[in-house]
Scaffold this active site. Structure first.
Site, PDB file in Angstrom:
ATOM      1  N   GLU A  38      29.942  92.044 -14.459  1.00 47.16           N
ATOM      2  CA  GLU A  38      31.043  92.380 -13.548  1.00 47.16           C
ATOM      3  C   GLU A  38      30.523  92.535 -12.119  1.00 47.16           C
ATOM      4  O   GLU A  38      29.485  93.167 -11.885  1.00 47.16           O
ATOM      5  CB  GLU A  38      31.681  93.685 -14.023  1.00 47.16           C
ATOM      6  CG  GLU A  38      33.164  93.721 -13.829  1.00 47.16           C
ATOM      7  CD  GLU A  38      33.881  92.712 -14.728  1.00 47.16           C
ATOM      8  OE1 GLU A  38      34.226  91.627 -14.204  1.00 47.16           O
ATOM      9  OE2 GLU A  38      34.091  92.998 -15.910  1.00 47.16           O
ATOM     10  N   ASP A  41      29.565  87.621 -10.046  1.00 48.13           N
ATOM     11  CA  ASP A  41      29.822  86.188  -9.764  1.00 48.13           C
ATOM     12  C   ASP A  41      29.640  85.842  -8.292  1.00 48.13           C
ATOM     13  O   ASP A  41      29.046  84.828  -7.942  1.00 48.13           O
ATOM     14  CB  ASP A  41      31.181  85.721 -10.313  1.00 48.13           C
ATOM     15  CG  ASP A  41      32.410  86.414  -9.749  1.00 48.13           C
ATOM     16  OD1 ASP A  41      32.264  87.424  -9.015  1.00 48.13           O
ATOM     17  OD2 ASP A  41      33.532  85.944 -10.040  1.00 48.13           O
ATOM     18  N   GLY A 126      48.572  91.900 -12.487  1.00 44.57           N
ATOM     19  CA  GLY A 126      47.873  93.020 -11.847  1.00 44.57           C
ATOM     20  C   GLY A 126      47.077  93.883 -12.817  1.00 44.57           C
ATOM     21  O   GLY A 126      46.597  94.944 -12.451  1.00 44.57           O
ATOM     22  N   LEU A 129      43.483  90.817 -15.854  1.00 43.16           N
ATOM     23  CA  LEU A 129      43.181  89.772 -16.840  1.00 43.16           C
ATOM     24  C   LEU A 129      43.439  88.380 -16.256  1.00 43.16           C
ATOM     25  O   LEU A 129      43.663  87.419 -16.980  1.00 43.16           O
ATOM     26  CB  LEU A 129      44.005  89.977 -18.112  1.00 43.16           C
ATOM     27  CG  LEU A 129      43.815  91.314 -18.849  1.00 43.16           C
ATOM     28  CD1 LEU A 129      44.662  91.356 -20.109  1.00 43.16           C
ATOM     29  CD2 LEU A 129      42.357  91.563 -19.198  1.00 43.16           C
ATOM     30  N   GLU A 164      42.252  80.732  -3.448  1.00 40.35           N
ATOM     31  CA  GLU A 164      42.227  82.210  -3.403  1.00 40.35           C
ATOM     32  C   GLU A 164      41.576  82.695  -2.107  1.00 40.35           C
ATOM     33  O   GLU A 164      42.081  83.581  -1.434  1.00 40.35           O
ATOM     34  CB  GLU A 164      41.432  82.784  -4.587  1.00 40.35           C
ATOM     35  CG  GLU A 164      42.212  82.954  -5.858  1.00 40.35           C
ATOM     36  CD  GLU A 164      43.212  84.112  -5.847  1.00 40.35           C
ATOM     37  OE1 GLU A 164      43.300  84.865  -4.866  1.00 40.35           O
ATOM     38  OE2 GLU A 164      43.937  84.240  -6.847  1.00 40.35           O
ATOM     39  N   ASP A 176      36.926  83.822 -12.836  1.00 40.42           N
ATOM     40  CA  ASP A 176      38.247  83.735 -13.467  1.00 40.42           C
ATOM     41  C   ASP A 176      38.711  82.283 -13.584  1.00 40.42           C
ATOM     42  O   ASP A 176      39.269  81.870 -14.600  1.00 40.42           O
ATOM     43  CB  ASP A 176      39.277  84.542 -12.656  1.00 40.42           C
ATOM     44  CG  ASP A 176      38.823  85.981 -12.431  1.00 40.42           C
ATOM     45  OD1 ASP A 176      37.902  86.426 -13.141  1.00 40.42           O
ATOM     46  OD2 ASP A 176      39.379  86.640 -11.535  1.00 40.42           O
ATOM     47  N   TYR A 225      37.330  95.372  -2.686  1.00 42.56           N
ATOM     48  CA  TYR A 225      36.609  94.238  -3.257  1.00 42.56           C
ATOM     49  C   TYR A 225      35.813  93.523  -2.160  1.00 42.56           C
ATOM     50  O   TYR A 225      34.616  93.280  -2.294  1.00 42.56           O
ATOM     51  CB  TYR A 225      37.617  93.281  -3.906  1.00 42.56           C
ATOM     52  CG  TYR A 225      37.000  92.117  -4.632  1.00 42.56           C
ATOM     53  CD1 TYR A 225      36.730  92.191  -5.992  1.00 42.56           C
ATOM     54  CD2 TYR A 225      36.686  90.932  -3.967  1.00 42.56           C
ATOM     55  CE1 TYR A 225      36.169  91.122  -6.668  1.00 42.56           C
ATOM     56  CE2 TYR A 225      36.122  89.863  -4.632  1.00 42.56           C
ATOM     57  CZ  TYR A 225      35.875  89.958  -5.981  1.00 42.56           C
ATOM     58  OH  TYR A 225      35.305  88.898  -6.641  1.00 42.56           O
TER      59      TYR A 225
HETATM   60  C1  GLA Z   1      37.881  89.710  -9.960  1.00 43.70           C
HETATM   61  C2  GLA Z   1      37.431  88.450  -9.249  1.00 43.70           C
HETATM   62  C3  GLA Z   1      36.236  87.818  -9.953  1.00 43.70           C
HETATM   63  C4  GLA Z   1      35.122  88.829 -10.203  1.00 43.70           C
HETATM   64  C5  GLA Z   1      35.685  90.116 -10.805  1.00 43.70           C
HETATM   65  C6  GLA Z   1      34.645  91.209 -10.881  1.00 43.70           C
HETATM   66  O1  GLA Z   1      38.383  89.404 -11.230  1.00 43.70           O
HETATM   67  O2  GLA Z   1      38.492  87.526  -9.205  1.00 43.70           O
HETATM   68  O3  GLA Z   1      35.772  86.729  -9.205  1.00 43.70           O
HETATM   69  O4  GLA Z   1      34.411  89.095  -9.017  1.00 43.70           O
HETATM   70  O5  GLA Z   1      36.780  90.621 -10.073  1.00 43.70           O
HETATM   71  O6  GLA Z   1      33.627  90.856 -11.762  1.00 43.70           O
END
Ligand code: GLA
Length: 384
Positions: A38, A41, A126, A129, A164, A176, A225
């Site tokens: 987590e 990426d 939201g 997932l 995105e 994702d 983020y």
């Molecule tokens: C979100 C982002 C992903 C990743 C996760 C955290 O889902 O879209 O790219 O960074 O958070 O692991």
């Protein structure tokens, strides 16, 4: 399994009612749950997600006038745009995700055909997932089928990540999109987010993956983020590397004194999480559910204490899950600040586990959670 067939039937039925005709194309793309890896990426690191039996479905038929008309059955709202005028709108509506994909495909030189269609899905929006990646990957499939170009998972994942980042303004990594495009039934995928090489890793026999939705919807997640991303990049610069992926644990321990305390914590999470993710893939290949669970537990502690992206409800839910009989491990999944946790449990304990954690979470927080088993599915595909 969640109602995969019936969702296809529902979207086809909706199309018929709305357009008084049969759709000629139906596509789907899955959401995902990340088992481990987590906030790695966007550091060029490793992730281990699986595509799940919940996703987004689109039923459509091409049209000749260069227009795209989409009806969202979930929002009960329709919208349209012209392929000759692909400009970003002012509102961040669901239609922007679709228009953004069209614009990116157009920029890549694809000759696009318009279509009319219905979109529906069963990934809670939201909840962490990846409902938006599933929507956008499904839309790449819709355009590929309507415009008759070859669809390839990894190039489409990269294209959707650009949408995105540039169209929607959220600096996400590529996990994702990669898993929604390339998922593999029965398997999680170990993804090297630098080379984009993927390795299918089977779930250990007689285990189940359970999603624990806190029902807390993410608030200020985008700004936090993006802030984490900046902190990681700054830490990498201090350590003299391009990305935190380039630092192993041994080097980190030798050089950590160079970092300020906060940067040290952020870097320690990413660097140790990369290590855990690689070890998790090995544990899965050895059918070592206990080892995999322990790595998931350690991942949660690191995200909570070093990366600071958990929240009270996630911590409570994870702690409840971890102490149940038959639970190998549990952790928050996705960006954090709310959304879902994921638990790996023994398949024999599903009923007891889901009943008990639901009751305990509700007693502890006053919130009624959503708890369900997920199955690893294939990535996006045309189903009709
Ligand atoms: C979100 C982002 C992903 C990743 C996760 C955290 O889902 O879209 O790219 O960074 O958070 O692991």
């Amino acid at each position: 399994m969640a109602n995969v067939t019936s969702l296809k039937e529902q979207v086809v039925e909706r199309f018929k009612r709305l357009f008084d005709d049969e759709p000629t194309i139906v596509v789907r793309a899955p959401g995902r749950v990340n088992l481990i890896g987590e906030h790695t990426d966007y550091n060029d690191g490793f992730v281990l997600p699986m595509a799940i039996d919940r996703g987004v479905w689109v039923a459509l038929q091409p049209r000749e006038d260069g227009k795209v008309f989409v009806y969202s059955a979930d929002f009960e709202d329709g919208g349209e745009f012209s392929l000759n005028k692909l400009e970003k709108g002012t509102a961040d509506s669901w239609l922007e995700y679709i228009k953004g994909v069209a614009a990116a495909l157009h920029d890549e030189g694809k000759s696009l055909t318009g279509w009319e269609g219905v979109v529906t899905g069963n990934v809670p929006i939201g909840s962490g997932l990846s409902s938006s990646a599933a929507l956008q990957i499904a839309i790449t499939q819709a355009f590929a089928a309507a415009s008759d170009f070859t669809w390839e998972g990894t190039p489409m994942a990269k294209l959707v990540q650009r949408v995105e980042n540039q169209w929607m303004g959220v600096q996400t990594g590529i996990m994702d999109q990669m898993i929604s495009a390339n998922g593999s039934a029965g398997n999680a995928l170990l993804i090297d987010c630098r080379s984009l090489e993927t390795t299918a890793v089977p779930l250990p026999e007689r285990t189940a993956v359970v999603v624990l939705d806190t029902m807390v919807r993410r608030g200020l997640v985008d700004s936090k983020y993006n802030e984490r991303r900046e902190q990681c990049e700054a830490a990498a610069a201090v350590m003299g590397v391009e990305m935190l992926r380039d630092v192993d644990l041994y080097t980190f321990l030798q050089k950590q004194h160079l970092l300020e305390p906060l940067a040290r914590q952020r870097a320690r999470h990413v660097i140790s999480e990369n290590e855990r993710t690689l070890l998790a893939a090995i544990a899965m290949q050895r059918e070592d559910s206990v080892g995999l669970g322990a790595l998931m537990n350690a991942s949660h502690a690191s995200l909570r204490d070093d990366f600071a992206v958990s929240c009270d409800e996630l911590d409570i839910f994870v702690e409840i899950a971890q102490r149940q009989a038959g639970c190998f491990g549990a952790r928050m999944t996705g960006a954090g600040f709310g959304g879902c946790a994921v638990a790996l449990i023994s398949a024999e304990n599903i009923t007891q586990f889901t009943t008990t954690v639901t009751a305990e979470y509700q007693a502890a927080t006053g919130k009624k959670p959503n708890v369900y088993v997920c199955f690893p599915t294939n990535g996006a595909e045309r189903v009709m």
